[in-house]
Design an enzyme around this catalytic site. Sequence first.
Site, PDB file in Angstrom:
ATOM      1  N   ASP A 349      -6.637  -6.335  -5.212  1.00 47.82           N
ATOM      2  CA  ASP A 349      -6.762  -6.002  -6.622  1.00 47.82           C
ATOM      3  C   ASP A 349      -6.756  -4.485  -6.801  1.00 47.82           C
ATOM      4  O   ASP A 349      -7.431  -3.760  -6.067  1.00 47.82           O
ATOM      5  CB  ASP A 349      -8.063  -6.599  -7.160  1.00 47.82           C
ATOM      6  N   GLU A 385      -1.631  -5.302  -5.573  1.00 44.83           N
ATOM      7  CA  GLU A 385      -1.440  -5.112  -7.004  1.00 44.83           C
ATOM      8  C   GLU A 385      -1.262  -3.607  -7.164  1.00 44.83           C
ATOM      9  O   GLU A 385      -2.237  -2.850  -7.097  1.00 44.83           O
ATOM     10  CB  GLU A 385      -2.645  -5.608  -7.796  1.00 44.83           C
TER      11      GLU A 385
END
Length: 845
Positions: A349, A385
Amino acid sequence: MRIWPGSPAPLGATFDGRGVNFALFSESASKVELCLFDSAESQVEACRITLPEQTDFVWHGYLPDVKPGQVYGYRVHGDYAPHAGHRFNPHKIVLDPYAMAIARDVQWSEEMFPYVIGQEEQDLLIDRRDNSAFAPLAAVVDRRFRWGRDRHPKTPWHETLIYELHVKGFSRLSPWVPRELRGTYAGLASEGSIRHLKELGVTAVELMPVHHFIDDHFLVTQGKRNYWGYNTLAFFAPAIRYAADPTPQGAILEFKKMVKTMHAHGLEVILDVVYNHTAEGNHLGPMLSLRGIDNRSYYRQVADNRRYYLDYTGCGNTLNMVCPRVLQLIMDSLRYWVQEMHVDGFRFDLAATLARELHAVDKLGAFFDIIHQDPVLSQVKLIAEPWDLGEGGYQVGNFPVLWTEWNGKYRDCVRRFWKGDGHTVSELATRICGSSDLYEHNGRRPYASINFVTAHDGFTLQDLVSYNHKHNEANGQNNEDGDSHNNSWNCGAEGPTSDPAILALRERQKRNLMATLLFSQGVAMIRSGDELSQSQGGNNNVYNQDNATSWLNWRIDPTQQRFLDFTKKCIKLWKSQPVLQRRNFFQGRELRGQGVQDIVWLTPDGLEMTDADWNAGHARCLGVILDGSQITEMNERGERIEGDTLFLLINAHHEEISFRLPEYGSGDMSEISSEQWRSAPDKKPAAVNSSSVIDEENPATEVATPASSGIVKTESRPTAAEQITRPAAMLNKVPAPEASMPVVENQVEIANQQHATPVATKEESESASIQVTPSARRMFWKPLIDTTFDDQILPKKVWPGQCYPLQGRSLVLFKRQVVKPGLVSRLFPVLAPVAGETVKSTADV
């Protein structure tokens, strides 16, 4: 209680079969006390033990009388000086960063904050109240588990299909999962869940955060929960809320059994991990773990005022990747989940945050160096990401080798194209071919691109075609949360509607988006629930909706079942076609002197696209031939890979466009000279209708055929008489539109009225006979997918030179097939008989 010096390594609480070694890093602490609790329900610790040794800033001790199941926490002494970056408060129990199991979750109260709430000084005034009754506590665990013959599936990247899911939301309402297991790790590994994943055809599940996380204080005060889980508290412990057995040891065993079951069925397990920030928030947040252990070492702080944190994540803090011990914490956690829990990879993330050493994102930073040289982590799947919220944080395409990336540019381009935006054709071609502009420059391959149209963060696929605007009122933030730039289109009405034309268009758009995703080069990721047509009522930020809004509804209606079947069919096609699973980028040029290219882009006229075609702002239709004979790759046995040649037609315009299908092939399969083919004068290709299709079930049946079988080659736009008409049965499949909805006007009926042509007579066919050599082949295009119509009403064959009526906002996939002239002459009087020729395979007819 006896205590021995112990060892500074490994960090955490380690049971060696006889006792437990405790080790905690804190560079600036003056003393560390180990607090042992009789149980998770205890209000105060049973005893405090000062760790006797400190080696290289690691405080440690060995307790020979402690066993697995022991509940513990720490009190860390030092200065409380926020302006200097220190926030030690020994009145607060803090959680071991290396805790492998959580015995008690945080219980919110004012005592959980290190400062006195409500005072003018805010966080500058220390709170001296004890929090032992409310603090999260860890438990010592026994790491033994019988893995047996468990092995990582190690699915090659180019054969990987990712399914992003939420552990609870996936099975919470599933009727195929035992009630007591729904929403748990065991529920995910149950027979019903595995059956769905296998029947769907995915190869890997990407689990939204399962590291133990907390419900934010502000959510609890609103009566809500943190549903997504991007608020990590413990990087080694599985979230106990997803365990059917919520005991510390039970949660670990249940997670391991789930992974083992997945592997037994050939499914990989990828974890969505959050190492960019923690649950402790900004300078006004609670004291749970790292803040009270060594705030200055663990968090990035403003250089000239260390009271405040640098926030590249939007969550209040950022982990300090410059500190070696922070890097060690992350690497130890990653290795633990691979070696101890047997997971197969990670999705990071806000991964750009991990590359920030000073301020700028550095793709050569220490984090990547460590990953690359690590013999364990360099061998698993690594997904980034590739952005964060800081300056210069959008880093799509800039991660190094070994890394794949969520391709946000793919998502945005595909959405804009199917929404009907102009000036998207050129970029779309690049995106569906693996985004070479992003990944080829540094030696990466098409599978570096994780292609997705939807994900947990944003609209579902159903909502993407049903809403123009977000509807997040239920989140309690006045609809101000969530992204307002969604590139969505509601197809004519906002939200639910009973208009059959709009509903039909939405179904077609869903098929277009799903098919585009699955037929693109790269690695596709499907959002869980999209295959079931899940709607969240237009909410594109359901991070706090732990309810039926987010949980998958498994009781689907016939329309939803048809879309599920369509998705399964597309996945099956993708798996069967090597040309859709290339490991290298297309070259777009002639290969091996064959006179053909591995990829060819065509206009509706059947001509190769020019620069003017690519740059035309109005262009919304194109075709691409993917040559399965030009892959130039080897399988694991060193054998050359060869597959079918596919022809993909895409039309994002709202009107029907006639697309001339080309004659295409390689070698002796289609390189036939003009002397070999002789066509009758003044004859044009006839239309294909229901009576002019080869009977594939009984190829010996004599049926009619177009007068020239598409042999006539011309560079001009086809006339009306050359168009293909649909079988009349297709007209009943298109809902009647309203006059106010021109974008869903029924172009099929108009096409039938304008372009229908009688089937050629026997005399006309005989007059168009031609001579061929025994080595010649004849090819045709077999439709595999048309997002407008059901399979049973598709034409079974379309001949080169004929025009396919590509419906408005539709996608069609063809497969090139070959028939030898001997069989063609037996089936069709168009061709003169040639002795000795047989069909290539019965499947080709």
